[in-house]
Structure formats: C-alpha cells, structure tokens
Design a protein around this motif. Sequence first.
Motif, mmCIF file in Angstrom:
data_model
loop_
_atom_site.group_PDB
_atom_site.id
_atom_site.type_symbol
_atom_site.label_atom_id
_atom_site.label_comp_id
_atom_site.label_asym_id
_atom_site.label_seq_id
_atom_site.Cartn_x
_atom_site.Cartn_y
_atom_site.Cartn_z
ATOM 1 N N VAL A 1 -40.867 16.095 -31.741
ATOM 2 C CA VAL A 1 -41.156 14.670 -31.643
ATOM 3 C C VAL A 1 -41.011 14.036 -33.029
ATOM 4 N N VAL A 2 -40.227 12.980 -33.096
ATOM 5 C CA VAL A 2 -39.999 12.261 -34.344
ATOM 6 C C VAL A 2 -40.592 10.859 -34.210
ATOM 7 N N GLN A 3 -41.369 10.462 -35.198
ATOM 8 C CA GLN A 3 -41.967 9.126 -35.208
ATOM 9 C C GLN A 3 -40.940 8.089 -35.644
ATOM 10 N N CYS A 4 -40.958 6.942 -34.974
ATOM 11 C CA CYS A 4 -40.015 5.862 -35.268
ATOM 12 C C CYS A 4 -40.743 4.523 -35.251
ATOM 13 N N ALA A 5 -40.080 3.503 -35.759
ATOM 14 C CA ALA A 5 -40.566 2.134 -35.687
ATOM 15 C C ALA A 5 -39.392 1.226 -35.350
ATOM 16 N N LEU A 6 -39.629 0.240 -34.500
ATOM 17 C CA LEU A 6 -38.559 -0.670 -34.090
ATOM 18 C C LEU A 6 -38.134 -1.539 -35.267
ATOM 19 N N ALA A 7 -36.857 -1.489 -35.598
ATOM 20 C CA ALA A 7 -36.307 -2.278 -36.701
ATOM 21 C C ALA A 7 -35.701 -3.583 -36.211
ATOM 22 N N SER A 8 -35.076 -3.555 -35.029
ATOM 23 C CA SER A 8 -34.503 -4.787 -34.487
ATOM 24 C C SER A 8 -34.289 -4.646 -32.990
ATOM 25 N N ARG A 9 -34.272 -5.782 -32.314
ATOM 26 C CA ARG A 9 -33.956 -5.856 -30.892
ATOM 27 C C ARG A 9 -33.086 -7.082 -30.692
ATOM 28 N N GLU A 10 -31.928 -6.894 -30.070
ATOM 29 C CA GLU A 10 -31.006 -7.995 -29.833
ATOM 30 C C GLU A 10 -30.534 -7.964 -28.387
ATOM 31 N N VAL A 11 -30.284 -9.136 -27.847
ATOM 32 C CA VAL A 11 -29.576 -9.257 -26.575
ATOM 33 C C VAL A 11 -28.220 -9.852 -26.918
ATOM 34 N N VAL A 12 -27.160 -9.100 -26.632
ATOM 35 C CA VAL A 12 -25.821 -9.538 -27.017
ATOM 36 C C VAL A 12 -24.936 -9.682 -25.787
ATOM 37 N N ASP A 13 -24.024 -10.598 -25.873
ATOM 38 C CA ASP A 13 -23.061 -10.822 -24.803
ATOM 39 C C ASP A 13 -22.128 -9.617 -24.719
ATOM 40 N N LYS A 14 -21.817 -9.174 -23.516
ATOM 41 C CA LYS A 14 -20.952 -8.000 -23.348
ATOM 42 C C LYS A 14 -19.545 -8.210 -23.882
ATOM 43 N N SER A 15 -19.137 -9.457 -24.041
ATOM 44 C CA SER A 15 -17.789 -9.703 -24.543
ATOM 45 C C SER A 15 -17.718 -9.585 -26.066
ATOM 46 N N LYS A 16 -18.870 -9.482 -26.743
ATOM 47 C CA LYS A 16 -18.907 -9.401 -28.203
ATOM 48 C C LYS A 16 -18.824 -7.942 -28.651
ATOM 49 N N ALA A 17 -18.167 -7.709 -29.758
ATOM 50 C CA ALA A 17 -18.157 -6.378 -30.370
ATOM 51 C C ALA A 17 -19.409 -6.240 -31.227
ATOM 52 N N PHE A 18 -19.960 -5.031 -31.303
ATOM 53 C CA PHE A 18 -21.083 -4.804 -32.200
ATOM 54 C C PHE A 18 -20.910 -3.435 -32.834
ATOM 55 N N SER A 19 -21.512 -3.272 -34.009
ATOM 56 C CA SER A 19 -21.364 -2.022 -34.735
ATOM 57 C C SER A 19 -22.704 -1.622 -35.321
ATOM 58 N N PHE A 20 -22.759 -0.404 -35.861
ATOM 59 C CA PHE A 20 -24.004 0.143 -36.381
ATOM 60 C C PHE A 20 -23.784 0.613 -37.809
ATOM 61 N N ALA A 21 -24.811 0.485 -38.626
ATOM 62 C CA ALA A 21 -24.738 0.985 -39.992
ATOM 63 C C ALA A 21 -24.603 2.506 -39.969
ATOM 64 N N ASN A 22 -23.889 3.051 -40.948
ATOM 65 C CA ASN A 22 -23.725 4.500 -41.041
ATOM 66 C C ASN A 22 -24.950 5.073 -41.763
ATOM 67 N N ASP A 23 -26.073 5.113 -41.066
ATOM 68 C CA ASP A 23 -27.375 5.431 -41.649
ATOM 69 C C ASP A 23 -28.049 6.521 -40.812
ATOM 70 N N PRO A 24 -28.301 7.707 -41.387
ATOM 71 C CA PRO A 24 -28.894 8.796 -40.608
ATOM 72 C C PRO A 24 -30.343 8.542 -40.205
ATOM 73 N N CYS A 25 -30.943 7.477 -40.714
ATOM 74 C CA CYS A 25 -32.327 7.145 -40.356
ATOM 75 C C CYS A 25 -32.413 6.353 -39.055
ATOM 76 N N LEU A 26 -31.274 5.930 -38.518
ATOM 77 C CA LEU A 26 -31.281 5.050 -37.358
ATOM 78 C C LEU A 26 -31.110 5.803 -36.045
ATOM 79 N N VAL A 27 -31.851 5.325 -35.061
ATOM 80 C CA VAL A 27 -31.612 5.680 -33.666
ATOM 81 C C VAL A 27 -31.356 4.362 -32.952
ATOM 82 N N VAL A 28 -30.161 4.218 -32.402
ATOM 83 C CA VAL A 28 -29.766 2.985 -31.721
ATOM 84 C C VAL A 28 -29.670 3.284 -30.228
ATOM 85 N N VAL A 29 -30.308 2.453 -29.420
ATOM 86 C CA VAL A 29 -30.248 2.606 -27.967
ATOM 87 C C VAL A 29 -29.746 1.291 -27.394
#
Length: 124
Positions: free
Chosen positions: A73-101
């Motif tokens: 079990v790894v402890q985490c904290a929410l850094a951001s929450r976004e609702v994005v349009d499916k037609s938009k492209a999105f990307s993630f930082a190259n950061d090993p500290c992140l878990v993106v769902v």
Amino acid sequence: MDPPLDANNFDPVAHWLAGTGESDDVRPIVLAAHSCHQAVALCNDATFPFNRLSFAGWEIGQAATVTDALGKVVQCALASREVVDKSKAFSFANDPCLVVVFSCNYENPDGQIVLLTFRCGQCT
C-alpha cells in the motif's frame, strides 16, 4: 483509449499503460479506468468502482492509497482533478511520483473524461 480485453476476454476494470514517459526508467503510472453510464441500472459503484472518479467533491490534497499487485500500500494525495472534453489531447508529466487515473465521465461518458493525478510515496 480502449484497453485490451483480459485473458478471459472481458473488459478490464482498469489498465496500466506502460511506456507513458520519456524513458523506461522514469515514468508515471497511468491507469485507464472504465466507468459506466448513469442511465444504466447495473452501473453502480460496486460493479464499476471507477464511477467514483466522477464525484465532484474530490478535494486537492485529499488522501488516497494505491495497492500494487503484491499487496503493498502506497500513500498518495490528490494533486489535481480535471474534467476534459474527449476531443482534446492531454498529456502527463514524466514524473515517477505521479499516479494518473482517467475514465469516462459518469454523467457524460460520450463527451468527457475525468482525469485525476495523485502524488504518491515519498513525494507526498
């Protein structure tokens, strides 16, 4: 994003995307998670736990945990929450500290994606 079927030919609940960073050594964990449409009676939090990603009450800094396949079990904290349009492209930082769902939005699965980013482990 359309995760592949599992070994039993079923949709997975979530799918880890490998190779999402700029190198194989340092990269975030990115999960594509299935949610359901609110109009479907069998789509509830028990059958589709990632429906909860659409909950508008998530607060930045909110504690969360991630459990890996070995039960760690790894402890985490929410850094951001976004609702994005499916037609938009999105990307993630190259950061090993992140878990993106990310998942379809429960209220508007055809048009929107809910994107949550957690800082985990020693980075929280």
